[in-house]
Motif scaffolding. Structure first.
Motif, mmCIF file in Angstrom:
data_model
loop_
_atom_site.group_PDB
_atom_site.id
_atom_site.type_symbol
_atom_site.label_atom_id
_atom_site.label_comp_id
_atom_site.label_asym_id
_atom_site.label_seq_id
_atom_site.Cartn_x
_atom_site.Cartn_y
_atom_site.Cartn_z
ATOM 1 N N GLY A 213 12.179 -2.419 -5.546
ATOM 2 C CA GLY A 213 12.540 -1.290 -6.396
ATOM 3 C C GLY A 213 11.512 -0.993 -7.468
ATOM 4 O O GLY A 213 11.695 -0.093 -8.296
ATOM 5 N N ARG A 214 10.421 -1.736 -7.463
ATOM 6 C CA ARG A 214 9.387 -1.526 -8.467
ATOM 7 C C ARG A 214 8.746 -0.160 -8.264
ATOM 8 O O ARG A 214 8.486 0.254 -7.141
ATOM 9 C CB ARG A 214 8.333 -2.617 -8.358
ATOM 10 N N THR A 215 8.485 0.536 -9.360
ATOM 11 C CA THR A 215 7.914 1.868 -9.288
ATOM 12 C C THR A 215 6.584 1.926 -10.016
ATOM 13 O O THR A 215 6.299 1.117 -10.905
ATOM 14 C CB THR A 215 8.854 2.911 -9.902
ATOM 15 N N ILE A 216 5.786 2.906 -9.638
ATOM 16 C CA ILE A 216 4.498 3.120 -10.270
ATOM 17 C C ILE A 216 4.247 4.624 -10.313
ATOM 18 O O ILE A 216 4.626 5.338 -9.382
ATOM 19 C CB ILE A 216 3.366 2.373 -9.523
ATOM 20 N N TYR A 217 3.646 5.066 -11.403
ATOM 21 C CA TYR A 217 3.410 6.490 -11.606
ATOM 22 C C TYR A 217 1.964 6.751 -11.993
ATOM 23 O O TYR A 217 1.319 5.925 -12.664
ATOM 24 C CB TYR A 217 4.303 7.026 -12.728
ATOM 25 N N ALA A 218 1.484 7.930 -11.617
ATOM 26 C CA ALA A 218 0.204 8.389 -12.136
ATOM 27 C C ALA A 218 0.366 8.668 -13.629
ATOM 28 O O ALA A 218 1.438 9.088 -14.081
ATOM 29 C CB ALA A 218 -0.236 9.647 -11.412
ATOM 30 N N ASP A 219 -0.680 8.456 -14.386
ATOM 31 C CA ASP A 219 -0.611 8.673 -15.829
ATOM 32 C C ASP A 219 -0.197 10.107 -16.167
ATOM 33 O O ASP A 219 0.492 10.339 -17.161
ATOM 34 C CB ASP A 219 -1.960 8.367 -16.468
ATOM 35 N N GLU B 100 -8.492 17.476 -4.524
ATOM 36 C CA GLU B 100 -8.207 16.399 -3.597
ATOM 37 C C GLU B 100 -6.734 16.010 -3.709
ATOM 38 O O GLU B 100 -6.092 16.224 -4.749
ATOM 39 C CB GLU B 100 -9.074 15.181 -3.925
ATOM 40 N N ARG B 101 -6.227 15.431 -2.653
ATOM 41 C CA ARG B 101 -4.859 14.916 -2.701
ATOM 42 C C ARG B 101 -4.830 13.731 -3.664
ATOM 43 O O ARG B 101 -5.689 12.842 -3.598
ATOM 44 C CB ARG B 101 -4.395 14.494 -1.310
ATOM 45 N N GLU B 102 -3.828 13.728 -4.536
ATOM 46 C CA GLU B 102 -3.751 12.680 -5.544
ATOM 47 C C GLU B 102 -2.378 12.025 -5.566
ATOM 48 O O GLU B 102 -1.363 12.644 -5.242
ATOM 49 C CB GLU B 102 -4.074 13.241 -6.930
ATOM 50 N N PHE B 103 -2.392 10.791 -5.982
ATOM 51 C CA PHE B 103 -1.167 10.009 -6.083
ATOM 52 C C PHE B 103 -0.301 10.513 -7.226
ATOM 53 O O PHE B 103 -0.806 10.873 -8.286
ATOM 54 C CB PHE B 103 -1.529 8.546 -6.308
ATOM 55 N N VAL B 104 1.018 10.503 -6.991
ATOM 56 C CA VAL B 104 1.968 10.900 -8.030
ATOM 57 C C VAL B 104 2.864 9.721 -8.422
ATOM 58 O O VAL B 104 2.922 9.320 -9.583
ATOM 59 C CB VAL B 104 2.834 12.083 -7.566
ATOM 60 N N ALA B 105 3.571 9.181 -7.437
ATOM 61 C CA ALA B 105 4.514 8.098 -7.741
ATOM 62 C C ALA B 105 4.873 7.376 -6.457
ATOM 63 O O ALA B 105 4.759 7.939 -5.367
ATOM 64 C CB ALA B 105 5.782 8.646 -8.397
#
Length: 125
Positions: A55-61, A43-48
């Protein structure tokens, strides 16, 4: 709005690549630009993702500490610097963008209404 992604390619394990995504025809000043990926048979998955206003960022573990999302406001471009690549990172990488994405939805594909065409990243072992 159109998103154009590029920068994929073939790299050996441990190598690096930088993906770029240019947005044309609009901006996402109050929205989010991010990256997803879809590996073979997955499946398509989130990366970042990055919230444009803060400017806040979030990443997949799975990519924390290896991938970095950044932007060039003057070029309306978002980048994904990928270091320490492994075979598990092999996928088609898509950039995505949308206004009005809330923090709790940033990792969901349905939260985005603008998608790039994808760029292939292949990591050989």
């Amino acid at each position: 709005v159109q998103l154009q992604a590029c920068g994929g390619g073939l790299v050996q394990t441990g190598g690096s690549l930088r993906l770029s995504c240019v947005a044309s025809g609009g901006t996402f000043r109050n929205g989010v630009m991010g990256w997803f990926r879809q590996g073979p048979g997955k499946e398509r998955e989130f990366v970042a993702a990055e919230f444009r206003s803060s400017g806040r960022t979030i990443y997949a573990d799975s990519v924390k500490g290896r991938f970095t999302i950044s932007r060039d406001k003057t070029k309306n471009t978002v980048y994904l610097q990928m270091n320490g690549l492994g075979p598990e990172d092999t996928a088609v990488y898509y950039c995505a963008a949308s206004n009005g994405v809330i923090w709790s939805s940033v990792g969901l594909t349905e939260a985005y209404n603008n998608w790039g065409q994808g760029t292939q990243v292949t990591v050989s072992s």
